[in-house]
Design an enzyme around this catalytic site. Structure first.
Site, PDB file in Angstrom:
ATOM      1  CG  ASN A  42      -0.378  -0.187   2.526  1.00 46.91           C
ATOM      2  OD1 ASN A  42       0.657  -0.832   2.683  1.00 46.91           O
ATOM      3  ND2 ASN A  42      -1.014   0.378   3.537  1.00 46.91           N
ATOM      4  CB  ILE A  43       1.707   3.683  -2.342  1.00 47.94           C
ATOM      5  CG1 ILE A  43       2.596   2.490  -2.724  1.00 47.94           C
ATOM      6  CG2 ILE A  43       2.474   5.003  -2.460  1.00 47.94           C
ATOM      7  CD1 ILE A  43       2.992   2.458  -4.198  1.00 47.94           C
ATOM      8  CD  GLU A  44      -1.448   4.741   4.544  1.00 45.04           C
ATOM      9  OE1 GLU A  44      -0.947   5.594   5.305  1.00 45.04           O
ATOM     10  OE2 GLU A  44      -2.181   3.810   4.939  1.00 45.04           O
ATOM     11  CB  CYS A  53      -5.145  -1.369  -1.874  1.00 43.89           C
ATOM     12  SG  CYS A  53      -6.507  -0.603  -0.998  1.00 43.89           S
ATOM     13  CD  GLU A  55      -5.271  -5.890  -1.333  1.00 48.02           C
ATOM     14  OE1 GLU A  55      -4.710  -4.776  -1.264  1.00 48.02           O
ATOM     15  OE2 GLU A  55      -6.039  -6.321  -0.449  1.00 48.02           O
ATOM     16  CB  CYS A  86     -10.755  -2.550   0.035  1.00 49.16           C
ATOM     17  SG  CYS A  86     -10.141  -1.863  -1.518  1.00 49.16           S
ATOM     18  CB  CYS A  89      -8.499  -4.528  -4.040  1.00 51.73           C
ATOM     19  SG  CYS A  89      -7.360  -3.171  -3.686  1.00 51.73           S
TER      20      CYS A  89
HETATM   21  N1  THU Z   1      -5.290  -1.397   2.373  1.00 54.78           N
HETATM   22  C1  THU Z   1      -4.702  -2.234   1.470  1.00 54.78           C
HETATM   23  O1  THU Z   1      -3.564  -2.018   1.030  1.00 54.78           O
HETATM   24  N2  THU Z   1      -5.413  -3.305   1.056  1.00 54.78           N
HETATM   25  C2  THU Z   1      -6.664  -3.621   1.482  1.00 54.78           C
HETATM   26  O2  THU Z   1      -7.241  -4.573   1.021  1.00 54.78           O
HETATM   27  C3  THU Z   1      -7.306  -2.812   2.510  1.00 54.78           C
HETATM   28  C4  THU Z   1      -6.616  -1.564   2.894  1.00 54.78           C
HETATM   29  C5  THU Z   1      -4.511  -0.251   2.854  1.00 54.78           C
HETATM   30  C6  THU Z   1      -4.996   1.096   2.401  1.00 54.78           C
HETATM   31  C7  THU Z   1      -4.458   1.990   3.485  1.00 54.78           C
HETATM   32  O3  THU Z   1      -3.133   2.339   3.166  1.00 54.78           O
HETATM   33  C8  THU Z   1      -4.434   1.115   4.717  1.00 54.78           C
HETATM   34  O4  THU Z   1      -4.546  -0.211   4.264  1.00 54.78           O
HETATM   35  C9  THU Z   1      -5.542   1.408   5.712  1.00 54.78           C
HETATM   36  O5  THU Z   1      -6.762   1.428   5.109  1.00 54.78           O
END
Ligand code: THU
Length: 127
Positions: A42-44, A53, A55, A86, A89
């Protein structure tokens, strides 16, 4: 490569997570029909909606490399309970999967549970 190996790669990919806002690290690994493997994390972003996300970052790498058929997707986080992809994804998995595609949802203690897309997203949008 077996599924346990794929899951280990997802766990390893978690180390590349950029998640200073949630501190929630997620890693993913996809194996495509031709056996190629791509990892993601995940890259925020400070504009939260711009976050990608784990995935999707793995799947987009595969697609950008010309691969459109996911054999299996593994997801790993530090949670005790299973981590499920999520809804966004899952919709993206739906674009690049078939009925055989497996989704491996990791549990923090080191194992995973295997699902189909039908299990996790029985109905989805399509054109
Ligand atoms: N996130 C994912 O990378 N994959 C998921 O299936 C659910 C959420 C990440 C997004 C965000 O960076 C962090 O988790 C919290 O929501």
């Amino acid at each position: 490569m077996d599924y346990l190996e794929l899951y280990k790669m997802a766990k390893e990919a978690k180390n590349m997570s950029y998640s200073p806002y949630s501190n929630f690290r997620v890693g993913a690994a996809v194996i495509m029909e031709n056996g190629k493997v791509y990892t993601g994390a995940n890259i925020e972003n400070s504009s939260y909606g711009a976050t990608v996300c784990a995935e999707r970052s793995a799947i987009f790498r595969a697609v950008l490399d010309g691969n459109h058929k996911i054999k299996a997707l593994a997801v790993a986080a530090d949670t005790e309970d299973e981590i499920f992809p999520c809804g966004i994804c899952l919709q993206v998995v739906g674009e690049f999967c078939d009925n055989e595609t497996k989704i491996l949802c990791g549990r923090g203690n080191g194992d995973y549970v295997v699902y189909s897309l039908e299990d996790l997203l029985p109905k989805r949008f399509s054109l």
